[in-house]
Scaffold this motif. Structure first.
Motif, PDB file in Angstrom:
ATOM      1  N   UNK A 273      26.006  31.384  33.017  1.00  0.00           N
ATOM      2  CA  UNK A 273      25.201  32.295  33.827  1.00  0.00           C
ATOM      3  C   UNK A 273      25.659  32.218  35.293  1.00  0.00           C
ATOM      4  N   UNK A 274      26.646  33.063  35.608  1.00  0.00           N
ATOM      5  CA  UNK A 274      27.185  33.074  36.956  1.00  0.00           C
ATOM      6  C   UNK A 274      28.230  34.161  37.099  1.00  0.00           C
ATOM      7  N   UNK A 275      28.795  34.281  38.273  1.00  0.00           N
ATOM      8  CA  UNK A 275      29.835  35.268  38.542  1.00  0.00           C
ATOM      9  C   UNK A 275      31.173  34.702  38.076  1.00  0.00           C
ATOM     10  N   UNK A 276      31.880  35.396  37.197  1.00  0.00           N
ATOM     11  CA  UNK A 276      33.159  34.876  36.702  1.00  0.00           C
ATOM     12  C   UNK A 276      34.185  34.707  37.828  1.00  0.00           C
ATOM     13  N   UNK A 277      34.950  33.644  37.737  1.00  0.00           N
ATOM     14  CA  UNK A 277      36.060  33.454  38.671  1.00  0.00           C
ATOM     15  C   UNK A 277      37.071  34.568  38.429  1.00  0.00           C
ATOM     16  N   UNK A 278      37.539  35.237  39.481  1.00  0.00           N
ATOM     17  CA  UNK A 278      38.518  36.306  39.279  1.00  0.00           C
ATOM     18  C   UNK A 278      39.719  35.832  38.451  1.00  0.00           C
TER      19      UNK A 278
END
Length: 601
Positions: A273-278
């Motif tokens: 649950x978080x923003x994926x690493x580019x």
């Protein structure tokens, strides 16, 4: 700890494959750089030490007339507690004061909605992380409404525009060569979401903040090269000692930096649950490289395409980050280094206030000893809650809550000193002058020392507000009420009215003088207790629109004019009466009257 390998050839980054990296293994880690070329681009130019305090077209656009103020983005693993409310009440008072000065205020608050604790809390309640975040985020908005919080921007870290700006910032720092990949093993506090040094832990490896054991954890993460910025940070604090306030917090920060900075993890492999690493969907961006960017993403306009530089141009840098002292390290060390890496201006000030305590311990959701702010507001009203915590807690230091002291202070200051003075003065005016002022307040005050005393106290209050000494500002304004009470008691206009003739005329002018002091209180105390001050202003015959249009210049003596008609006198603040009945707990007798007062406002 993590070790970084940064090999630079012609401003590009050398890529090591896993077999090469394996040869670099030590007892606790091995480094593996895997940096996607598609994300590499040149960062904007910056000053020699990486820190910019002046604004320019590429790094920020805040003008002298703009005041950007932020609270932390509050973590939504549980509903809001009084500690969060205290920070936001203080921020709101500062924002309202800056608006009185004519500043273009952008007051930012919001919620931090990613991370392991959020997913765990959602699972415990049988909801999805998104559903959980929606509920708790709305709880914050509802409480801020009840506390009369006048925020301009509410950012949620689950907003798509925030995610886009976080990724752009991450990519910019990556292009600078300040992000690398490594294994990390150590003692991890789930509540802090942070690895801890064993020397800093209590017995049984307990976190000193949450009093719970840390767990051994090993992860493959991306790291930010904080150690690279040790010297620039030392220079910043030496050259700009007001960057961290109060001054004793600056000493703490300098001590941390002097002890040596370690690179820190900015991603998690075990948290979905978080923003994926580019370009690495197996990792999510860790809380500080996510939540701190909310201060910038909040500046994006609703209908514009999310863009880091565009958001920066809408008001960055922040004039003031207002935070609790427990997150001072992240705002005064991590965040400035991150901004330097990205070539962006630093905020002008980070102010770390103290904790609210109960039974000598910090109040916090993780400790389970919180005071329920919704309960306080429902029982006592927003004016009382705001006033007590801003008046009784010296801003920057710790403060303790006691219900008995709460009631005593609120009754003495708001109900008696201010409310009773207004009510009895208006009562005399109605009885003897048909609620009409007989002279301009400037004329009526000629030859009396009260005017000069009020002007001096107003000057002090402004200085205290500007220095973020909110308790002292309240004290100075309350002294105006004390001076008004002393004046009316000494002059005894009720006796002068009975004498008739010149004595009666003098008594009528005395009422004008006291009511002018009350008008000034309504302006000066407005940032602290806005609804109460609106009620005072309306009692003096003004409209809500006139109150909302006030500026600090309206604290100048002479606002009330001859012929102005005052409203019919009625209490502006009901005294809190405690009744002890058959039940074991005290009941607040004035609850219903307080609700009526707020509705009347």
């Amino acid at each position: 700890m993590a070790t970084r390998i940064n090999c630079s050839f012609h401003n590009s980054l050398w890529l090591l494959n896993p077999r090469q990296a394996a040869n670099l293994r030590t007892a606790r880690f091995h480094s593996r750089l895997r940096l996607p070329q598609s994300l590499l681009f040149s960062a904007p130019p910056r000053a020699a030490n990486g820190a910019l305090y002046c604004t320019n077209s590429s790094n920020g656009s805040a003008t002298n007339d703009t005041f950007v103020l932020t609270t932390p983005l509050y973590y939504v693993n549980a509903p809001p507690h009084m500690g969060s409310a205290y920070t936001t009440i203080a921020a709101d008072a500062i924002a309202r004061f800056q608006r009185l000065l004519g500043k273009n205020v952008i007051f930012i608050t919001g919620t931090d909605e990613h991370g392991e604790k959020i997913a765990t809390a959602a699972g415990a309640s049988g909801s999805s992380p998104r559903e959980h975040c929606d509920v708790i985020s709305q709880a914050y908005k509802s409480l801020w409404k009840d506390l009369d919080i006048s925020y301009d921007k509410f950012i949620r870290t689950t907003d798509p525009k925030h995610e886009a700006i976080v990724k752009q910032f991450y990519s910019r720092v990556l292009a600078k060569g300040d992000i690398y990949r490594a294994d990390y093993e150590g003692l991890y506090c789930v509540n802090c979401e942070e690895y801890k040094d064993e020397k800093d832990l209590l017995e049984n490896k307990c976190c000193p903040m949450h009093l719970k054991p840390c767990v051994q954890r090993k992860e493959d993460n991306y790291f930010f090269a904080l150690s690279k910025y040790q010297k620039p940070l030392e220079d910043i604090l030496a050259q700009n000692p007001e960057f961290v306030q109060p001054s004793f917090r600056l000493n703490e920060v300098q001590s941390w930096i002097k002890g040596g900075l370690k690179d820190f993890s900015i991603s998690r492999a075990s948290v979905d649950w978080g923003i994926p690493v580019p370009n690495d969907e197996k990792q999510t961006i860790y809380v500080w490289f996510d939540a701190l960017l909310g201060y910038i993403s909040a500046l994006s306009e609703v209908n514009e395409q999310p863009d880091l530089q565009l958001a920066v141009s809408s008001g960055w840098p922040a004039s003031l980050h207002l935070i609790g002292k427990d997150i001072l390290r992240f705002h005064a060390v991590y965040w400035p280094a991150m901004l330097m890496s990205a070539g962006l201006n630093l905020p002008k000030m980070v102010f770390g206030h103290g904790f609210l305590t109960k039974d000598g311990m910090k109040m916090g959701k993780s400790l389970g000893n919180t005071i329920e702010p919704n309960d306080l507001v429902q029982r006592f009203g927003s004016d009382a809650v705001r006033y007590f915590f801003l008046r009784e807690v010296e801003f920057g230091s710790d403060g303790d809550y006691s219900e008995d002291r709460f009631i005593n202070i609120v009754n003495a200051h708001l109900a008696n000193t201010i409310g009773n003075l207004l009510n009895r003065t208006l009562g005399l005016l109605k009885k003897n002058c048909q609620s009409t002022l007989v002279a301009d307040s400037a004329v009526a005050a000629e030859g009396f020392a009260l005017k000069e005393k009020v002007e001096s106290l107003v000057k002090s209050a402004r200085s205290h507000y500007e220095n973020l000494s909110l308790s002292s500002a309240c004290e100075a304004i309350l002294e105006i009420g004390n001076a008004g009470n002393s004046y009316i008691d000494e002059r005894a206009p009720w006796s002068l009215f009975k004498q008739g003739g010149p004595a009666s005329e003098a008594a009528a002018k005395d009422l004008v003088i006291v009511l002018e002091a009350m008008r000034i209180i309504a302006v000066a105390l407005g940032p602290v207790s806005p609804c109460l001050c609106l009620r005072i202003y309306e009692q003096l015959g003004y409209s809500e629109d006139q109150f909302n249009a006030l500026t600090w210049t309206d604290t100048k003596w002479g606002g009330l004019k001859q012929g102005q008609v005052m409203a019919q006198p009625k209490p502006v603040f009901a005294r809190i009466e405690i009744q002890t009945g058959d039940e074991s707990e005290d009941k607040v007798a004035s609850k219903s009257s307080k609700k009526k007062l707020k509705e009347a406002a």
